[in-house]
Scaffold this active site. Structure first.
Site, PDB file in Angstrom:
ATOM      1  N   ASN A  12      -2.954  -6.537 -10.421  1.00  0.00           N
ATOM      2  CA  ASN A  12      -3.408  -6.344  -9.046  1.00  0.00           C
ATOM      3  C   ASN A  12      -4.715  -5.566  -9.134  1.00  0.00           C
ATOM      4  O   ASN A  12      -4.722  -4.361  -9.346  1.00  0.00           O
ATOM      5  CB  ASN A  12      -2.334  -5.555  -8.281  1.00  0.00           C
ATOM      6  CG  ASN A  12      -2.689  -5.349  -6.826  1.00  0.00           C
ATOM      7  OD1 ASN A  12      -3.796  -5.679  -6.387  1.00  0.00           O
ATOM      8  ND2 ASN A  12      -1.759  -4.796  -6.079  1.00  0.00           N
ATOM      9  N   LYS A  19      -3.919  -2.351 -11.229  1.00  0.00           N
ATOM     10  CA  LYS A  19      -2.499  -2.053 -11.344  1.00  0.00           C
ATOM     11  C   LYS A  19      -1.895  -3.138 -12.226  1.00  0.00           C
ATOM     12  O   LYS A  19      -2.265  -4.309 -12.087  1.00  0.00           O
ATOM     13  CB  LYS A  19      -1.870  -2.165  -9.940  1.00  0.00           C
ATOM     14  CG  LYS A  19      -1.042  -0.983  -9.511  1.00  0.00           C
ATOM     15  CD  LYS A  19      -0.713  -1.122  -8.036  1.00  0.00           C
ATOM     16  CE  LYS A  19       0.692  -0.678  -7.761  1.00  0.00           C
ATOM     17  NZ  LYS A  19       1.008  -0.810  -6.338  1.00  0.00           N
ATOM     18  N   ARG A  91      -2.258 -10.860  -8.200  1.00  0.00           N
ATOM     19  CA  ARG A  91      -2.106 -10.713  -6.753  1.00  0.00           C
ATOM     20  C   ARG A  91      -3.463 -10.914  -6.093  1.00  0.00           C
ATOM     21  O   ARG A  91      -4.445 -10.289  -6.477  1.00  0.00           O
ATOM     22  CB  ARG A  91      -1.572  -9.321  -6.424  1.00  0.00           C
ATOM     23  CG  ARG A  91      -1.409  -9.154  -4.947  1.00  0.00           C
ATOM     24  CD  ARG A  91      -0.962  -7.781  -4.550  1.00  0.00           C
ATOM     25  NE  ARG A  91      -0.867  -7.718  -3.100  1.00  0.00           N
ATOM     26  CZ  ARG A  91      -0.920  -6.602  -2.404  1.00  0.00           C
ATOM     27  NH1 ARG A  91      -1.052  -5.451  -3.017  1.00  0.00           N
ATOM     28  NH2 ARG A  91      -0.832  -6.645  -1.088  1.00  0.00           N
ATOM     29  N   HIS A 180       0.993  -9.065   3.197  1.00  0.00           N
ATOM     30  CA  HIS A 180       2.235  -8.546   2.603  1.00  0.00           C
ATOM     31  C   HIS A 180       3.253  -9.668   2.412  1.00  0.00           C
ATOM     32  O   HIS A 180       4.460  -9.415   2.380  1.00  0.00           O
ATOM     33  CB  HIS A 180       2.904  -7.470   3.490  1.00  0.00           C
ATOM     34  CG  HIS A 180       2.145  -6.185   3.611  1.00  0.00           C
ATOM     35  ND1 HIS A 180       2.087  -5.475   4.781  1.00  0.00           N
ATOM     36  CD2 HIS A 180       1.425  -5.486   2.697  1.00  0.00           C
ATOM     37  CE1 HIS A 180       1.360  -4.376   4.600  1.00  0.00           C
ATOM     38  NE2 HIS A 180       0.943  -4.365   3.346  1.00  0.00           N
ATOM     39  N   ARG A 241      -4.974   3.204   9.187  1.00  0.00           N
ATOM     40  CA  ARG A 241      -5.441   2.095  10.034  1.00  0.00           C
ATOM     41  C   ARG A 241      -4.796   2.178  11.419  1.00  0.00           C
ATOM     42  O   ARG A 241      -3.612   2.503  11.529  1.00  0.00           O
ATOM     43  CB  ARG A 241      -5.089   0.747   9.403  1.00  0.00           C
ATOM     44  CG  ARG A 241      -5.976   0.375   8.239  1.00  0.00           C
ATOM     45  CD  ARG A 241      -5.519  -0.917   7.587  1.00  0.00           C
ATOM     46  NE  ARG A 241      -5.130  -0.680   6.199  1.00  0.00           N
ATOM     47  CZ  ARG A 241      -4.393  -1.504   5.466  1.00  0.00           C
ATOM     48  NH1 ARG A 241      -3.937  -2.638   5.985  1.00  0.00           N
ATOM     49  NH2 ARG A 241      -4.103  -1.208   4.225  1.00  0.00           N
ATOM     50  N   CYS A 284       3.496  10.095   5.176  1.00  0.00           N
ATOM     51  CA  CYS A 284       4.687  10.240   6.020  1.00  0.00           C
ATOM     52  C   CYS A 284       5.514  11.465   5.608  1.00  0.00           C
ATOM     53  O   CYS A 284       6.027  12.190   6.465  1.00  0.00           O
ATOM     54  CB  CYS A 284       5.503   8.968   5.932  1.00  0.00           C
ATOM     55  SG  CYS A 284       6.933   8.960   6.985  1.00  0.00           S
ATOM     56  N   ARG A 285       5.626  11.681   4.287  1.00  0.00           N
ATOM     57  CA  ARG A 285       6.398  12.835   3.813  1.00  0.00           C
ATOM     58  C   ARG A 285       5.851  14.146   4.371  1.00  0.00           C
ATOM     59  O   ARG A 285       6.588  14.990   4.864  1.00  0.00           O
ATOM     60  CB  ARG A 285       6.323  12.905   2.280  1.00  0.00           C
ATOM     61  CG  ARG A 285       7.613  12.527   1.604  1.00  0.00           C
ATOM     62  CD  ARG A 285       7.376  12.392   0.126  1.00  0.00           C
ATOM     63  NE  ARG A 285       6.148  11.615  -0.137  1.00  0.00           N
ATOM     64  CZ  ARG A 285       5.888  11.034  -1.289  1.00  0.00           C
ATOM     65  NH1 ARG A 285       6.719  11.144  -2.285  1.00  0.00           N
ATOM     66  NH2 ARG A 285       4.779  10.353  -1.462  1.00  0.00           N
ATOM     67  N   GLU A 386       7.545  -6.553  -5.339  1.00  0.00           N
ATOM     68  CA  GLU A 386       6.520  -7.609  -5.328  1.00  0.00           C
ATOM     69  C   GLU A 386       6.178  -8.078  -6.742  1.00  0.00           C
ATOM     70  O   GLU A 386       5.964  -9.265  -6.968  1.00  0.00           O
ATOM     71  CB  GLU A 386       5.259  -7.095  -4.631  1.00  0.00           C
ATOM     72  CG  GLU A 386       5.462  -6.884  -3.147  1.00  0.00           C
ATOM     73  CD  GLU A 386       4.351  -6.062  -2.506  1.00  0.00           C
ATOM     74  OE1 GLU A 386       3.377  -6.665  -2.059  1.00  0.00           O
ATOM     75  OE2 GLU A 386       4.474  -4.828  -2.463  1.00  0.00           O
TER      76      GLU A 386
HETATM   77  P1  ADP Z   1       1.522   1.481  -0.711  1.00  0.00           P
HETATM   78  O1  ADP Z   1       1.442   0.736   0.569  1.00  0.00           O
HETATM   79  O2  ADP Z   1       0.225   2.186  -1.058  1.00  0.00           O
HETATM   80  O3  ADP Z   1       2.150   0.715  -1.851  1.00  0.00           O
HETATM   81  P2  ADP Z   1       4.033   2.903  -0.534  1.00  0.00           P
HETATM   82  O4  ADP Z   1       4.820   1.666  -0.249  1.00  0.00           O
HETATM   83  O5  ADP Z   1       4.337   3.643  -1.788  1.00  0.00           O
HETATM   84  O6  ADP Z   1       2.464   2.716  -0.415  1.00  0.00           O
HETATM   85  O7  ADP Z   1       4.282   3.901   0.705  1.00  0.00           O
HETATM   86  C1  ADP Z   1       3.625   5.118   0.834  1.00  0.00           C
HETATM   87  C2  ADP Z   1       4.215   5.862   2.026  1.00  0.00           C
HETATM   88  O8  ADP Z   1       5.612   6.096   1.801  1.00  0.00           O
HETATM   89  C3  ADP Z   1       3.579   7.241   2.255  1.00  0.00           C
HETATM   90  O9  ADP Z   1       3.338   7.451   3.639  1.00  0.00           O
HETATM   91  C4  ADP Z   1       4.663   8.180   1.775  1.00  0.00           C
HETATM   92  O10 ADP Z   1       4.607   9.428   2.430  1.00  0.00           O
HETATM   93  C5  ADP Z   1       5.906   7.417   2.173  1.00  0.00           C
HETATM   94  N1  ADP Z   1       7.073   7.971   1.473  1.00  0.00           N
HETATM   95  C6  ADP Z   1       7.345   7.933   0.154  1.00  0.00           C
HETATM   96  N2  ADP Z   1       8.485   8.628  -0.111  1.00  0.00           N
HETATM   97  C7  ADP Z   1       8.914   9.140   1.072  1.00  0.00           C
HETATM   98  C8  ADP Z   1      10.009   9.952   1.475  1.00  0.00           C
HETATM   99  N3  ADP Z   1      10.899  10.384   0.601  1.00  0.00           N
HETATM  100  N4  ADP Z   1      10.141  10.243   2.792  1.00  0.00           N
HETATM  101  C9  ADP Z   1       9.239   9.810   3.690  1.00  0.00           C
HETATM  102  N5  ADP Z   1       8.179   9.038   3.385  1.00  0.00           N
HETATM  103  C10 ADP Z   1       8.018   8.712   2.087  1.00  0.00           C
END
Ligand code: ADP
Length: 404
Positions: A12, A19, A91, A180, A241, A284-285, A386
């Protein structure tokens, strides 16, 4: 690894990253994965991860994609895997209307992907860089393109047309394509198995919630509508976004606040979403932690995220004959019990009732139902993979090419 196992290298390639994953056919977890990052910058770095350990090393020689590719191949060589490498899966983000399935890469396919560059100027050109380097380094094995848009090519015209003059579609390809696709296809397939649904008679809404986020209506294994459009900017609230915004607001800001095209691009793609709403973070975390401590911006960002998601799920369900389940996936979908709970609370018109204990149990890698037993439609978490689906498509097409 069994002696007859065949290895697939999954790539990717982004503007400053590569990646990679090495998948053995028939095995879900990669034997090796990793990321070369900061390519083109002063301090490029490559990280290798296998089931036993993880290590990083600086990349030599200015460290662009070619050096990253050489470092990956050197690692495969050191592990004695180059001889068993059967094919490479790439990808590719945008295939417009040119690709309905994954495809073995030929010069004609490269030209077709290149023709889609104007629709994905940030994504397709670096993917082509990766494809060209990999084909040059590994000329004897098939290379396959797996496109994010291909799964959504089954959308009917009423789902993919914008209500703008038809000449824009004919002359500029302006329509909704969706993205996606590999993730939506994978989790829909897995959900059918997990929930014991009929592969030829089911209706799902799959929500891929990562840094980018989109939701798709899947009828009998086919995408019939999705939240992303011409570009991956439409639809749900994402990390940075905006997702849906009144085009009138864009015009208003350009007229009155001095935004030009580049400024508006940065505003909507990089400064908006969870980051723009919270004025704190796109992660999000972090927002969950801040909201728990009373940060008002973090709270409203999560509320808008969940509201918009529920609104899209409701709308997408209308593209189905029947809604059997809503599926959560991606970093947020797989891990955030809070976002899932906030979303399901808004899906009450569908009769969904969360099982809080089941919801809490679902963290990365776990799959399972999070609504109470016997409730339909139900909601479930399915971990996406994926890379595995790219590897499976690649192995199948490589095998067909060999038999031909
Ligand atoms: P990408 O789209 O770059 O592949 P991911 O699918 O890894 O990204 O998603 C990233 C998002 O997932 C971030 O907003 C991250 O904070 C959230 N995330 C990962 N682990 C947790 C968790 N334990 N609780 C809440 N959100 C999480």
């Amino acid at each position: 690894m069994s002696p007859d196992a065949r290895l697939i290298l999954v790539l990717n390639s982004g503007s400053s990253s590569l990646k990679f994953a090495v998948q053995s056919t028939g095995q879900r977890t990669p034997l090796l994965s990793g990321l070369a990052e900061r390519l083109g910058a002063a301090d490029p770095l490559i990280t290798f991860k296998d089931p036993e350990n993880k290590r990083s090393a600086p990349l030599p020689g200015g460290g662009a994609h070619a050096e990253a590719m050489d470092a990956v191949l050197a690692e495969l060589g050191a592990r004695g895997w180059l001889g068993t490498l059967a094919a490479v899966g790439h990808r590719v983000v945008h295939g417009a209307e040119r690709f309905t399935h994954s495809v073995v890469i030929t010069p004609a396919v490269i030209a077709e992907i290149e023709a889609c560059n104007p629709l994905a100027p940030l994504h397709n050109p670096p993917a082509l860089v990766g494809i060209r380097i990999a084909m040059q380094r590994l000329p004897a094995i098939p290379h396959v393109a797996v496109l994010d848009t291909a799964f959504h090519q089954t959308m009917p015209p009423e789902a993919y047309f914008y209500a703008v003059p038809m000449s824009l579609y004919r002359e500029h390809g302006v329509r909704r394509y969706g993205f996606h696709g590999t993730s939506h296809r994978f989790v829909a397939m897995e959900a059918v198995k997990l929930l014991g649904l009929d592969p030829n008679d089911h209706g799902l809404v799959t929500a891929h919630l990562g840094n980018g986020a989109s939701a798709t209506a899947v009828q009998d294994g086919r995408s019939v509508d999705t939240s992303m459009g011409l570009t991956p900017l439409e639809g749900l609230v994402m990390g940075t976004r905006s997702g849906d915004i009144d085009a009138g607001a864009v015009l208003h800001l350009m007229r009155t606040a001095g935004y030009d095209t580049a400024g508006m691009d940065a505003l909507l793609n990089k400064q908006s979403g969870l980051l723009g709403l919270s004025e704190l973070s796109n992660d999000c975390r972090e927002l969950e932690a801040a909201a728990a401590e009373g940060h008002a911006g973090a709270r409203i960002a999560l509320e808008v995220f969940a509201h918009r998601l529920a609104r899209h799920v409701g709308g997408l369900a209308m593209a189905l004959r029947r809604l059997d389940a809503v599926i959560f996936t991606g970093g947020i979908g797989e891990n955030s019990s809070l976002v899932r709970a906030m979303t399901l609370a808004r899906l009450q018109p569908f009769g969904m009732v969360l099982d809080p204990a089941m919801n809490q149990q679902m963290t990365r890698g776990a799959s399972g139902v999070i609504t109470g037993s016997g409730i339909t439609p139900c909601a479930a978490v399915v971990a996406t993979n994926e890379e595995w689906l790219i590897a499976r498509d690649t192995a199948e097409l490589a095998q067909q090419a060999k038999e031909r």
